[in-house]
Scaffold this motif. Structure first.
Motif: not given
Ligand code: MG
Length: 262
Positions: A233-234, A226, A200, A219, A222-224, A230-231, A3-4
């Motif tokens: 965006n960039q 992984s 990453d 991460h 975004k990579n579903d 958490y992730y 999740s973000y």
């Protein structure tokens, strides 16, 4: 599915993990340094470098990268508490323990791959000691290049472990330490009771898959698929996050009025 991180509940969980006894561990390319076309040109931004150095005064910082240690330290421009190269296989201060049999094996593989891929323009074979990286970002037809690379690797003896990445295939001796084992060993060596790991790439999934409650995985991108919790965006979001971590640790220091390096 990760999740973000920049959301209320996620940030609260993250903040809880940021403490003086946390190991802050990072992959290098694509995490601290933006991905570049020429892998020799990777750079860590000055702003990121300076906040990492502040972080080092407050807690332990480690880098676990696919690059060689020497290469990574050059790109960082400073030396964190621990730099582990070759996807977890290359450790500092243990030159007598350097896995020469692995280095020899990689040299043998490199020669075989050179011969097998000689007529494929654009493929670069990088020898890093305990591992090899085959870069194909510059190939006109990257898909074809990847097929050729995989075919050449299939002929290697003994069969290596391979780890994919962004336009790169990493070839690692089967018995070498991976990033997951390296992170666990780094926590022990540096006396940290928990860790936050940022990465990453596919190699970083070895850390995320540890699924330890004392390891918080982020991460970058975004990579579903992984295994990280958490992730971001960039890659550019890492700077803000580093600054917040330093802020949280400084507040810890003030409340306990026993700051590590002042
Ligand atoms: Mg990376």
């Amino acid at each position: 599915m990760p999740s973000y991180l920049f959301q209320f509940e996620e940030l609260a969980a993250f903040t809880h993990h940021v403490a003086p006894d946390t190991l802050f561990a990072f992959d290098l390319d694509g995490t601290l340094a933006p991905i570049v076309i020429d892998y020799g040109e990777a750079k860590v931004a000055k702003s990121v470098r300076s906040v990492l150095q502040r972080l080092m005064g407050l807690a332990k910082v480690a880098i676990i990268t696919g690059r060689s240690r020497q290469d990574a330290i050059g790109i960082l421009g400073f030396q964190p508490h621990l730099v582990i190269g070759n996807h977890g296989a290359e450790w500092p201060g243990r030159s007598s323990e350097r896995r020469w049999e692995l280095v020899q094996l990689c040299l043998k593989w490199r020669d075989r791959l050179h011969t097998a891929l000689f007529y494929e323009p654009g493929i670069e074979i990088e020898f890093k000691g305990e591992s090899l990286s085959l870069h194909y970002r510059k190939c006109e037809d990257p898909q074809r290049a990847l097929v050729m690379i995989n075919t050449a690797i299939d002929d290697l003896e003994p069969p290596p472990r391979t780890i994919g990445g962004k336009y790169v295939v990493n070839v690692v001796p089967a018995e070498a330490f991976g990033k997951g084992e390296a992170l666990a060993a780094a926590m022990e060596e540096l006396g940290c009771s928990r860790a936050i790991y940022f990465g990453d790439d596919e190699t970083d999934e070895e850390v995320f898959r540890l699924a330890r409650s004392d390891v918080f995985g982020v991460h970058v991108g975004k990579n579903d698929h992984s295994a990280a919790t958490y992730y971001l965006n960039q890659q550019s979001e890492i700077l803000g996050l580093l600054n917040s971590m330093v802020g949280i640790l400084e507040a810890h220091c003030e409340s306990e009025s026993q700051c590590c390096d002042g």
